[in-house]
Design a protein around this motif. Structure first.
Motif, mmCIF file in Angstrom:
data_model
loop_
_atom_site.group_PDB
_atom_site.id
_atom_site.type_symbol
_atom_site.label_atom_id
_atom_site.label_comp_id
_atom_site.label_asym_id
_atom_site.label_seq_id
_atom_site.Cartn_x
_atom_site.Cartn_y
_atom_site.Cartn_z
ATOM 1 N N SER A 170 8.861 -49.644 14.789
ATOM 2 C CA SER A 170 9.599 -50.758 14.207
ATOM 3 C C SER A 170 8.796 -51.503 13.134
ATOM 4 O O SER A 170 7.673 -51.963 13.389
ATOM 5 N N LEU A 171 9.402 -51.623 11.971
ATOM 6 C CA LEU A 171 8.752 -52.356 10.878
ATOM 7 C C LEU A 171 8.668 -53.839 11.211
ATOM 8 O O LEU A 171 7.664 -54.504 10.930
ATOM 9 N N ARG A 172 9.724 -54.347 11.842
ATOM 10 C CA ARG A 172 9.747 -55.772 12.189
ATOM 11 C C ARG A 172 8.607 -56.127 13.147
ATOM 12 O O ARG A 172 7.926 -57.128 12.961
ATOM 13 N N ILE A 173 8.405 -55.275 14.139
ATOM 14 C CA ILE A 173 7.331 -55.546 15.112
ATOM 15 C C ILE A 173 5.971 -55.426 14.422
ATOM 16 O O ILE A 173 5.057 -56.217 14.680
ATOM 17 N N ARG A 174 5.869 -54.472 13.500
ATOM 18 C CA ARG A 174 4.604 -54.307 12.779
ATOM 19 C C ARG A 174 4.281 -55.561 11.958
ATOM 20 O O ARG A 174 3.143 -56.026 11.935
ATOM 21 N N ILE A 175 5.313 -56.101 11.296
ATOM 22 C CA ILE A 175 5.095 -57.317 10.489
ATOM 23 C C ILE A 175 4.753 -58.507 11.391
ATOM 24 O O ILE A 175 3.845 -59.288 11.089
ATOM 25 N N VAL A 176 5.458 -58.606 12.517
ATOM 26 C CA VAL A 176 5.171 -59.713 13.455
ATOM 27 C C VAL A 176 3.727 -59.614 13.942
ATOM 28 O O VAL A 176 2.997 -60.618 13.982
ATOM 29 N N ARG A 177 3.289 -58.402 14.276
ATOM 30 C CA ARG A 177 1.905 -58.231 14.746
ATOM 31 C C ARG A 177 0.898 -58.503 13.631
ATOM 32 O O ARG A 177 -0.169 -59.069 13.869
ATOM 33 N N LEU A 208 1.315 -60.623 11.155
ATOM 34 C CA LEU A 208 1.245 -62.087 11.022
ATOM 35 C C LEU A 208 0.487 -62.703 12.198
ATOM 36 O O LEU A 208 -0.283 -63.649 12.021
ATOM 37 N N PHE A 209 0.690 -62.149 13.372
ATOM 38 C CA PHE A 209 0.016 -62.648 14.575
ATOM 39 C C PHE A 209 -1.506 -62.527 14.423
ATOM 40 O O PHE A 209 -2.247 -63.446 14.791
ATOM 41 N N HIS A 210 -1.946 -61.414 13.834
ATOM 42 C CA HIS A 210 -3.387 -61.210 13.600
ATOM 43 C C HIS A 210 -3.931 -62.179 12.557
ATOM 44 O O HIS A 210 -5.124 -62.439 12.520
ATOM 45 N N LEU A 255 2.286 -59.502 1.987
ATOM 46 C CA LEU A 255 3.158 -58.645 2.805
ATOM 47 C C LEU A 255 3.825 -57.560 1.968
ATOM 48 O O LEU A 255 3.918 -56.413 2.380
ATOM 49 N N TYR A 310 3.214 -53.618 2.677
ATOM 50 C CA TYR A 310 4.341 -52.799 3.134
ATOM 51 C C TYR A 310 5.158 -52.295 1.946
ATOM 52 O O TYR A 310 6.361 -52.527 1.857
#
Lengths: 165, 164
Positions: A90-97, A99-101, A111, A115
């Motif tokens: 999932s691209l969405r989960i990758r972006i969330v992770r 940002l989380f980092h 971003l 990506y």
């Protein structure tokens, strides 16, 4: 009481599935695919074995009871697989992770560079090729397996029915 | 197979309700659970008062568990209905060009780009409440932090590489 205990078999088998995956993946250092299949098979054996061996105190007939137990496990196991798959695809989960980092925030420019279309394309094409879904023949991409195609067409059909195409 | 038939009928009614709902109000993944559970509750009440099905409470819970698991699995599929998967779109794109001897990489890239850039994904994430975008910066919302923490933990626990 026994019929209430048997209610927990599919859920217990999902835990077995999860534990089996972790043992195979982290303990025995197997690949993700093999660990998923191994955990799934272990869970299926557990739910089938427990349900078949315990006395049927249910009002449902034996076939219906077994079907119920196994189908419940299979659907929960599918949800577990989807959850694992989200981390991988999932691209969405990758972006969330991502940002989380970065303590929850990043510039849009950062971003968009991280990506890019070509990066996302390469990542997907190599994943599909490694997974044996597609292959390059004489400079052209061809399908090797129809599994994903059938899934894709089924989802397209649902999209049409929902008026989303 | 009365119990299984009840579950199958509830799923069929839930699906019809979803088709109508999504066509009228637009796609919304959170409506799926509500619609399907309403269909099941309606069927259980109808079968109970109509005397169609006579089961112990534990068996009603068993059927409810089966129903819930099927609906959760279906909801996972529905997220791909709500927003098309780029990977599945690539597969369909390649399959459509099978008769012409395969798909050239340039055509595949063009098809992939036409699906939408990461910018459109960011807008979808913003509308789903995962992130907020302002002054050229993108920031996780509370919900986004929660999702990030969950997936970060699960990636470590299940030893999964970062994907996307």
């Amino acid at each position: 009481l026994w019929s209430w205990i048997t209610l927990g078999y599919p859920i217990f088998s999902c835990i077995v599935n999860c534990v089996g995956y972790v043992i195979l993946r982290r303990g025995l250092k197997r690949t993700i695919g093999l660990s998923i299949i191994g955990g799934w098979a272990l869970g299926l054996a557990t739910v089938s074995g427990l349900s078949a061996c315990s006395p049927n105190s249910s009002d449902l007939n034996s076939a219906e009871y077994l079907l119920c137990q196994i189908l419940t496990y299979l659907c929960f196991a599918f949800c577990f697989w989807v959850f694992l798959n989200l981390n991988l695809t999932s691209l969405r989960i990758r972006i969330v992770r991502h940002l989380f980092h970065k303590n929850g925030s990043a510039t849009l420019a950062d971003l968009l560079v991280s990506y890019s279309d070509s990066e996302r394309f390469e990542r997907r094409i190599s994943r599909l090729a490694k997974g044996g879904q597609i292959e390059m023949v004489d400079g052209r991409w061809k399908l090797r397996s129809s599994v994903l195609l059938n899934i894709g067409r089924s989802i397209e059909l649902i999209r049409v029915l929902m008026g989303r195409s | 197979m009365d119990g299984i038939i009840l579950v199958a009928l509830s799923l069929a009614i839930g699906f019809i309700l979803q088709v109508v709902w999504w066509r009228v109000f637009g796609a919304n993944i959170s409506s799926v659970l509500f619609l399907f559970l309403s269909a099941f509750a309606g069927m259980i009440i109808a079968s109970f008062y109509g005397g169609l099905l006579s089961l112990s409470l534990a068996d009603y819970v068993r059927l409810a568990l089966l129903y819930l698991s099927v609906v959760l699995a279906y909801s996972a599929v529905c997220s791909a209905v709500e927003v098309p998967s780029p990977t599945l779109s690539m597969i369909i794109f390649i399959a459509q060009r099978a008769k012409t001897g395969g798909c050239r990489e340039d055509d595949l890239v063009q098809g992939f780009i036409a699906q939408g850039s990461v910018g459109s994904r960011l807008k979808l994430m913003e509308s789903s409440g995962l992130i907020g975008i302002s002054d050229g910066r993108c920031a996780l919302t509370k919900k986004g932090f929660l999702v990030g923490r969950l997936f970060e933990f699960s990636a470590r626990f299940f030893d999964l590489p970062i994907g996307g």
